[in-house]
Design a protein around this motif. Sequence first.
Motif: not given
Length: 436
Positions: A65, A8, A5, A14, A11
């Motif tokens: 990420s 973004r 999380d 995920k 997320w």
Amino acid sequence: MSGVDSSRKAWLNKIYLNLDNDHGGSPHHYKVDFSYDNLINQISVPDQIQVSLPESFRESIIRESGLYQYQVKNPLDLKPELRTERWQTLCDNLTNYSILPKSNKIKIVKLLSSLCFHQAVLQHVPITSEDEIANDSDSADLAFSRAMSNLLIHSDQYLPYDYKELEVIAKCAPVGRMVRIAAGLQILVQLAKVSKNLEGAEFWRSIITQEIELIMPYLSDFSAKLLMSIYYRAAVFIPLLKKDQKKVVIEMDLCQSYSESLSAETQEQQIIAYENLSIIGESRTKEAMWLKDFDLAEERARKLVNRNVLDPRYQLELGEILLKRGKLEEAAKVYHRTTRLGPPGTAIAWFMAGQCYQSLSELELACDCYLSCLDCDPLAISAVRRLSKISSFLGDVNLSSWCEIRLSQLEREKQVMADGGSNFSAYIPASSMQAA
């Protein structure tokens, strides 16, 4: 340690990192969810979400990420402290894979494939003999999953693919099984789209047509119409090769008509129908571009984007059309917006935004975009070339020196990879990007 999380992009995707999905998403996210539910609840599902994403998609999520703790080639390799309950359930099934019935193995393999673990699929599913495929439907289904993962691995690395696995399934799997048609359709598309083999594509179309006639009486109304829609979207590559514009339009009209007539009774069917119509919208946008009807192409692309706000592929499609129409400022905004959605195509979106800003003489912005492209894809040689050209105009001596060194490195790496086959980055128009 950062969690899923914290980013973004992570997320949004995920479910590929820990099998959690508490916010919906695009059809490919639901494909993972459905595959998991199918494994756990042992429910047979006649229809499937079509999109199949390569291993590089999951790798891009991790790279963009920075969550490298999730960089594994097999779910069993993920550290226990990172596993959710659902991920652990998958691991438990994988641990017992060898002693499970084939019907369970099929569900596990489909979940692995939906999570982009295609190397793991090849590890768990050995090459199947013709006799096994002919005498056992479950063996045929497993063989097809292996063939599709193998195809995606080859496509992801720009390597030529041998269709023999698919041919054996299409010819030897038990008559009346959907897997024969699925394998044949893949061969048809590969022959027409990749090899430009018109004779081969026409041969397989005739074979598939006969198979559909055999199976049609046994399908539900939803499955039958979905199959016909998929069939015409694949078969249209033949008149496309022949440059028969009238036939292309007729067959795409049929494809869309079948799709729009789908009457969904379950949530899964609703999402499958939604995805199919979006895929057709993408194909019809490409059709309009091929017909050089740019007004229609733009109209279709905008509709596609509006109904798929989280899918970067359709944003890239719109950006390409706007660029071709000379709408540079809007194209730049679209590409820039696309970078916020994550993969697939983040690096391409940054690169194309850079091109737009460069054409608008916004060199500082172009420079930032090319550097962001390289953050997503360090092998993006085209971005380095562009940076090298504009660095002198920016008066950035350090950037120019770095570009010279990096360009030399990438040229050497490109040659080495080309000699042995590679996944070296090559930026291509969005219209050429398609999931298998």
